[in-house]
Design an enzyme around this catalytic site. Structure first.
Site, PDB file in Angstrom:
ATOM      1  N   ASP A 250      36.644  41.905  44.140  1.00 22.99           N
ATOM      2  CA  ASP A 250      37.700  41.412  43.265  1.00 22.99           C
ATOM      3  C   ASP A 250      38.932  40.940  44.083  1.00 22.99           C
ATOM      4  OD1 ASP A 250      36.143  41.870  41.088  1.00 22.99           O
ATOM      5  OD2 ASP A 250      37.237  43.537  40.358  1.00 22.99           O
ATOM      6  N   ASP A 274      43.749  40.435  43.338  1.00 24.73           N
ATOM      7  CA  ASP A 274      43.526  41.076  41.811  1.00 24.73           C
ATOM      8  C   ASP A 274      44.923  41.891  41.508  1.00 24.73           C
ATOM      9  OD1 ASP A 274      42.428  40.902  39.391  1.00 24.73           O
ATOM     10  OD2 ASP A 274      40.606  42.381  40.096  1.00 24.73           O
ATOM     11  N   ASP A 278      44.181  49.790  40.698  1.00 33.60           N
ATOM     12  CA  ASP A 278      43.353  49.888  39.751  1.00 33.60           C
ATOM     13  C   ASP A 278      42.891  51.315  39.505  1.00 33.60           C
ATOM     14  OD1 ASP A 278      43.363  47.071  38.954  1.00 33.60           O
ATOM     15  OD2 ASP A 278      41.437  46.993  38.628  1.00 33.60           O
ATOM     16  N   ARG A 330      52.370  44.853  33.972  1.00 33.35           N
ATOM     17  CA  ARG A 330      51.509  45.995  34.233  1.00 33.35           C
ATOM     18  C   ARG A 330      52.207  46.887  35.236  1.00 33.35           C
ATOM     19  NH1 ARG A 330      45.331  43.569  34.936  1.00 33.35           N
ATOM     20  NH2 ARG A 330      45.270  42.554  32.701  1.00 33.35           N
TER      21      ARG A 330
END
Ligand SMILES: *[C@@H]1O[C@H](CO)[C@@H](O)[C@H](O)[C@H]1NC(C)=O
Ligand SMILES: *[C@@H]1O[C@H](CO)[C@@H](O)[C@H](O)[C@H]1NC(C)=O
Ligand SMILES: *[C@@H]1O[C@H](CO)[C@@H](O)[C@H](O)[C@H]1NC(C)=O
Ligand SMILES: *[C@@H]1O[C@H](CO)[C@@H](O)[C@H](O)[C@H]1NC(C)=O
Length: 368
Positions: A250, A274, A278, A330
């Site tokens: 990604d 991306d 994560d 985020r």
């Protein structure tokens, strides 16, 4: 027309499904099933049933640090120090040029100590928060990266970062000199590793990012990760004794997938394709501290799916980070788990800073 529509719908739903469930693994064979099961067992064993113990211990250490430093008056903060857990910062745009200064209990444990280079593994004792059991490669030997190339991802050359991280034994990985590393595919890191960029200026840029998949006990410290782009996939070696076919990556900076006991500290990150970081699919026991994030849209995703209830075991501490220029959202985006977001500095945000869904517990303290 109708048929075409259905095909499109199917295509898109599979495209959305596969990366999450299969994690760039083209063939989820017995090897990966075993790794997944082991990792899940470790997640369950690592999960802290009384998370307040960890947050209280963290806050106790911050308070202790503030009391001691204010008593010694070694730190000259503009705003002075009060009794809350908030960390005070220097005024805007004033770059500190004085002697070495540790402004939090994690940094104080190693930073400004004259002999740090001879005693690198001391770092492993410094982590606080949910990742507090992470000791990385402290029980292993040093591995010195001398070669910044990444030409052969199937049989990596000794001396490269990729050769270091696929080893199964614990290793404390350091760098012979300042280097820029352009990863030609995602760097798949094995358990029990420390990547320690101190003493060199290490940039991971213009190529693929880091992948922590079904592993545990990894420290990544003092490096820069920026301008990460999607990788093409293909045959990649993920450990000394295994390689496999990977699908397209990604373009995440650091992807933590089904992994536990992870400490990310002093990492500067910006402009990845991306996410910057994560942590998903049953990852837990993570501390992300002293990092600097800039120039990015979706900064940090902790739990990717509303339907993946195993993320209720996710426990993450986010402390002493600087969310700097040009960030949109985020910081972090949380699902399911327990998140201690404490003493972070937010320059601004264009959409939102801290967000959550699927009833996460978010303890937000002393952020400014
Ligand atoms: C995981 O834990 C279960 C239950 O304790 C056990 O039966 C299983 O063998 C473990 N699997 C691995 C791969 O360690
Ligand atoms: C965590 O807190 C609970 C409740 O105060 C206590 O009973 C328990 O012993 C603590 N556990 C640890 C490991 O400190
Ligand atoms: C403050 O002073 C005490 C006593 O001299 C010393 O032990 C401690 O390390 C100092 N703390 C800091 C943060 O400098
Ligand atoms: C901090 O707490 C101490 C002891 O509780 C108190 O004496 C002091 O006045 C407090 N300082 C501030 C700035 O609130």
């Amino acid at each position: 027309m109708e048929v075409t529509k259905v095909r499109f719908a199917l295509f898109f739903s599979f495209a959305a499904l596969i990366p999450g469930l299969w994690a760039n693994i083209a063939e989820f064979d017995d090897f990966w099933k075993q790794r997944e099961e082991e990792a899940w067992n470790i997640t369950l064993a690592t999960y802290e049933p009384n998370p307040e113990n960890v947050t209280n211990h963290f806050n106790y250490n911050v308070n202790k640090f503030l009391k001691e430093t204010s008593a010694n008056q070694t730190i000259d903060f503009e705003d002075g120090i009060t009794n809350n857990t908030r960390r005070y910062l220097r005024g805007k745009h004033k770059k500190y040029t004085g002697p070495c200064m540790a402004t939090n209990p994690i940094d104080r444990c190693w930073r400004c100590k004259k002999n740090w280079a001879k005693n690198r593994k001391r770092l492993a004792k410094c982590v606080l928060g949910f990742g507090h059991r992470t000791h990385g490669g402290s029980k292993g030997k040093y591995y010195v990266v001398t070669d910044n190339s990444d030409h052969d991802v199937l049989n990596p050359k000794p001396g490269t970062l990729r050769h270091a991280v696929i080893q199964k034994r614990p290793l404390w990985i350091i760098f012979a000199r300042t280097m820029h590393i352009k990863l030609s595919q995602e760097l798949i890191i094995q358990s029990h590793k420390t990547i320690d960029g101190r003493g060199a200026d290490v940039h991971i840029a213009y190529g693929a990012g880091f992948t922590l998949q079904f592993v545990h006990n990894v420290i990544i410290h003092n490096i820069h990760i920026h301008r990460i782009v999607p990788s093409s996939g293909g045959l990649i070696r993920d450990s000394e004794d295994h390689f496999g076919y990977r699908t397209v990556g990604d373009g995440d900076g650091i992807s933590i997938f089904g992994s536990s006991n992870i400490w990310l500290d002093h990492i500067s990150m910006s402009e990845c394709h991306d996410g910057l970081i994560d942590a998903i699919q049953g990852s837990t026991a993570i501390t992300i501290s002293n990092c600097h994030f800039t120039h990015h849209d979706a900064v940090m995703l902790l739990g990717a799916s509303d339907s993946y209830s195993k993320d209720q075991f996710m426990q993450v501490t986010l402390a002493f980070n600087h969310f700097g220029k040009e960030l949109l959202q985020r910081m972090p985006r949380c699902r399911w788990g327990f998140f201690h977001v404490v003493n972070n500095d937010y320059t601004h945000w264009k959409m939102y800073a801290i967000g959550g869904s699927m009833h996460p517990t978010i303890i937000s303290q002393g952020n400014l």
